[in-house]
Structures are given as structure tokens and as C-alpha cells.
Design a protein around this motif. Sequence first.
Motif: not given
Length: 164
Positions: A83-96
Amino acid sequence: MYQLLEVELSNSKSVITQSMRDAIGVESDPVINEIEKGAIVKFAQAIGDTNPIYNNEEIARNTKYGGLIAPPTFLRSMKVGAPKAEFKNPYTANVDGGSEWEYFEPIRPGDLISVTTYIADIHERNGRLGNMLITVRETKYTNQFDKIVALQRTTGIAYDPPSK
């Protein structure tokens, strides 16, 4: 095509930042994938798909496709640009949150498939675990004739897990 859906959140402030808003619709550089007959056949064998349109040239020539084509899930084996543009995810858990696919054209040996990806939507929703940040990425697969052969929409859900 691109959207930012901001939802009124009870008991919490929005975590959607300007950098998140700015990332919507920014497409990655294309990555070109050359489709090889042997790769199609091996992929079909690996997933146990015995349909002759994926692995028997002689039979496939006598179908409406006029030759071998790739199974729809073959697209998952293709390289995608960063990706050319990313951002900081404010959360610690991720699910699909799952994927949706739309198919428009068959993929054939010799095709050059250009793959790009971008963030199509970012929004928030309150759930059982609190506020969730939902990001939808769209991956576009285009052949050498500038025809979109498929679109994939993948949903990611980020949240903070409850404290133990």
C-alpha cells in the motif's frame, strides 16, 4: 466508489484520524503477474479440483472457454503491491471480517494480470467488545487488455480486547 462512513458512537470518541481519511482510495503500484499454464494445473491439483477446464488442455479446448482457465481461487496466489498509504491502527487486536469476490473475465495462460489494492472504506461500529474500526480493502485484478477480471473486497476488524 470510495467512502468514509462515520457512525455516531455511544460512549466513545471516534478513532478515525485524518491520515486514515487520506488513505482512502490511494492505490498501490501495480504488480504484474504472468499466468503460466503449469501454475494453473499445479494449483488445481493442489486444491483437489479435477475440473478439466483447469487441468486438461484437450478437453478444455472443446468448452466455451476454448482452452485452460484458472480456478477462481487462483487469484489468491498472485503478488500484490505494498500500500502507498497506511495509517497507525489504534487497536491491538485484529480479525478477518471476510472477503467478497466478483469475477468478470476468465484468466488464461499467458495473461498478464496487474494487481492493485487500496482502502475503499473505513468506519467504526460499537459491538460486544466495544468500539471496532472496520477497514475494507479492495484488490483489483486487471488483464493486459485493461479489462478488470476480478475484484476482491476484504474486511478487517480491529478492536481492543477486554482486560483480564
